[in-house]
Design a protein around this motif. Sequence first.
Motif, PDB file in Angstrom:
ATOM      1  N   UNK A 268      27.559  31.283  26.667  1.00 45.44           N
ATOM      2  CA  UNK A 268      28.958  30.909  26.469  1.00 45.44           C
ATOM      3  C   UNK A 268      29.724  31.137  27.778  1.00 45.44           C
ATOM      4  N   UNK A 269      30.444  30.157  28.194  1.00 44.10           N
ATOM      5  CA  UNK A 269      31.226  30.255  29.430  1.00 44.10           C
ATOM      6  C   UNK A 269      32.664  30.579  29.056  1.00 44.10           C
ATOM      7  N   UNK A 270      32.994  31.866  29.096  1.00 48.37           N
ATOM      8  CA  UNK A 270      34.320  32.323  28.694  1.00 48.37           C
ATOM      9  C   UNK A 270      35.156  32.588  29.935  1.00 48.37           C
ATOM     10  N   UNK A 271      36.175  31.779  30.139  1.00 52.50           N
ATOM     11  CA  UNK A 271      37.036  31.903  31.319  1.00 52.50           C
ATOM     12  C   UNK A 271      37.644  33.294  31.447  1.00 52.50           C
ATOM     13  N   UNK A 272      38.035  33.892  30.332  1.00 52.11           N
ATOM     14  CA  UNK A 272      38.670  35.207  30.383  1.00 52.11           C
ATOM     15  C   UNK A 272      37.728  36.280  30.920  1.00 52.11           C
ATOM     16  N   UNK A 273      36.451  36.183  30.563  1.00 52.50           N
ATOM     17  CA  UNK A 273      35.489  37.183  31.027  1.00 52.50           C
ATOM     18  C   UNK A 273      35.221  37.082  32.521  1.00 52.50           C
ATOM     19  N   UNK A 274      35.601  35.983  33.133  1.00 53.39           N
ATOM     20  CA  UNK A 274      35.432  35.823  34.576  1.00 53.39           C
ATOM     21  C   UNK A 274      36.589  36.444  35.354  1.00 53.39           C
ATOM     22  N   UNK A 275      37.652  36.835  34.648  1.00 54.56           N
ATOM     23  CA  UNK A 275      38.776  37.492  35.309  1.00 54.56           C
ATOM     24  C   UNK A 275      38.437  38.959  35.537  1.00 54.56           C
TER      25      UNK A 275
ATOM     26  N   UNK B 265      42.579  31.208  27.752  1.00 54.40           N
ATOM     27  CA  UNK B 265      42.384  30.838  29.152  1.00 54.40           C
ATOM     28  C   UNK B 265      43.277  31.697  30.042  1.00 54.40           C
ATOM     29  N   UNK B 266      43.003  31.636  31.333  1.00 55.11           N
ATOM     30  CA  UNK B 266      43.832  32.350  32.300  1.00 55.11           C
ATOM     31  C   UNK B 266      45.264  31.828  32.261  1.00 55.11           C
ATOM     32  N   UNK B 267      45.431  30.533  32.062  1.00 56.29           N
ATOM     33  CA  UNK B 267      46.791  29.986  32.007  1.00 56.29           C
ATOM     34  C   UNK B 267      47.527  30.473  30.758  1.00 56.29           C
ATOM     35  N   UNK B 268      46.830  30.611  29.632  1.00 59.91           N
ATOM     36  CA  UNK B 268      47.447  31.205  28.439  1.00 59.91           C
ATOM     37  C   UNK B 268      47.925  32.619  28.748  1.00 59.91           C
ATOM     38  N   UNK B 269      47.068  33.368  29.436  1.00 57.16           N
ATOM     39  CA  UNK B 269      47.377  34.752  29.765  1.00 57.16           C
ATOM     40  C   UNK B 269      48.565  34.835  30.715  1.00 57.16           C
ATOM     41  N   UNK B 270      48.588  33.970  31.717  1.00 58.25           N
ATOM     42  CA  UNK B 270      49.710  33.947  32.674  1.00 58.25           C
ATOM     43  C   UNK B 270      51.014  33.591  31.960  1.00 58.25           C
TER      44      UNK B 270
ATOM     45  N   UNK C 175      46.069  43.649  35.933  1.00 55.44           N
ATOM     46  CA  UNK C 175      45.149  43.536  37.058  1.00 55.44           C
ATOM     47  C   UNK C 175      44.444  42.197  37.094  1.00 55.44           C
ATOM     48  N   UNK C 176      44.083  41.692  35.918  1.00 56.33           N
ATOM     49  CA  UNK C 176      43.440  40.371  35.852  1.00 56.33           C
ATOM     50  C   UNK C 176      44.389  39.298  36.376  1.00 56.33           C
ATOM     51  N   UNK C 177      45.657  39.406  36.019  1.00 49.23           N
ATOM     52  CA  UNK C 177      46.645  38.436  36.487  1.00 49.23           C
ATOM     53  C   UNK C 177      46.877  38.536  37.995  1.00 49.23           C
ATOM     54  N   UNK C 178      46.733  39.741  38.538  1.00 45.90           N
ATOM     55  CA  UNK C 178      46.949  39.962  39.968  1.00 45.90           C
ATOM     56  C   UNK C 178      45.654  39.903  40.777  1.00 45.90           C
ATOM     57  N   UNK C 179      44.517  39.803  40.079  1.00 45.17           N
ATOM     58  CA  UNK C 179      43.188  39.801  40.691  1.00 45.17           C
ATOM     59  C   UNK C 179      42.928  41.087  41.470  1.00 45.17           C
ATOM     60  N   UNK C 180      43.289  42.216  40.842  1.00 43.25           N
ATOM     61  CA  UNK C 180      42.972  43.523  41.409  1.00 43.25           C
ATOM     62  C   UNK C 180      42.426  44.424  40.300  1.00 43.25           C
ATOM     63  N   UNK C 181      41.685  45.450  40.679  1.00 44.12           N
ATOM     64  CA  UNK C 181      41.178  46.401  39.696  1.00 44.12           C
ATOM     65  C   UNK C 181      42.365  47.125  39.071  1.00 44.12           C
ATOM     66  N   UNK C 182      42.295  47.350  37.774  1.00 43.59           N
ATOM     67  CA  UNK C 182      43.435  47.963  37.074  1.00 43.59           C
ATOM     68  C   UNK C 182      43.803  49.326  37.643  1.00 43.59           C
ATOM     69  N   UNK C 183      42.819  50.048  38.172  1.00 42.57           N
ATOM     70  CA  UNK C 183      43.100  51.369  38.717  1.00 42.57           C
ATOM     71  C   UNK C 183      43.842  51.303  40.049  1.00 42.57           C
ATOM     72  N   UNK C 184      43.875  50.119  40.676  1.00 45.43           N
ATOM     73  CA  UNK C 184      44.586  49.941  41.938  1.00 45.43           C
ATOM     74  C   UNK C 184      46.042  49.516  41.747  1.00 45.43           C
ATOM     75  N   UNK C 185      46.453  49.345  40.506  1.00 47.34           N
ATOM     76  CA  UNK C 185      47.857  49.018  40.235  1.00 47.34           C
ATOM     77  C   UNK C 185      48.685  50.274  40.523  1.00 47.34           C
ATOM     78  N   UNK C 186      49.727  50.144  41.321  1.00 44.98           N
ATOM     79  CA  UNK C 186      50.541  51.328  41.653  1.00 44.98           C
ATOM     80  C   UNK C 186      51.140  51.981  40.405  1.00 44.98           C
ATOM     81  N   UNK C 187      51.262  53.285  40.448  1.00 46.15           N
ATOM     82  CA  UNK C 187      51.816  54.044  39.328  1.00 46.15           C
ATOM     83  C   UNK C 187      53.187  53.520  38.920  1.00 46.15           C
TER      84      UNK C 187
END
Length: 90
Positions: A1-8, A26-31, A59-71
């Motif tokens: 299964x090719x799930x777009x969300x899992x690729x984020x 989809x990513x566009x739904x999420x955005x 983080x998925x929306x910003x394409x960064x690891x969630x732990x790298x999101x500033x406090x």
Amino acid sequence: MNDELQHLKNLGKTSAQWLHAVGIHSASDLRRLGAVDAYRAVRTRGFRASKVLLYAIEGALLDIHWNDIPLERKNALNQQFDATTQRKKN
């Protein structure tokens, strides 16, 4: 299964399944919905998602690891979630 969300970044099988269950496919739904409203939808559906999912979606929306999101941003997300949740209760 090719799930777009899992690729984020940060989103795995379970989080993708939860998002699909609330109509986000989809990513566009999420955005379009944004991290806070997507997280709220998952929680409202009854899934026991922790705040890490909120950060993971952001983080998925910003394409960064969630732990790298500033406090400061995590705090802002929490405040936005709490404020809109309170409004919906009143």
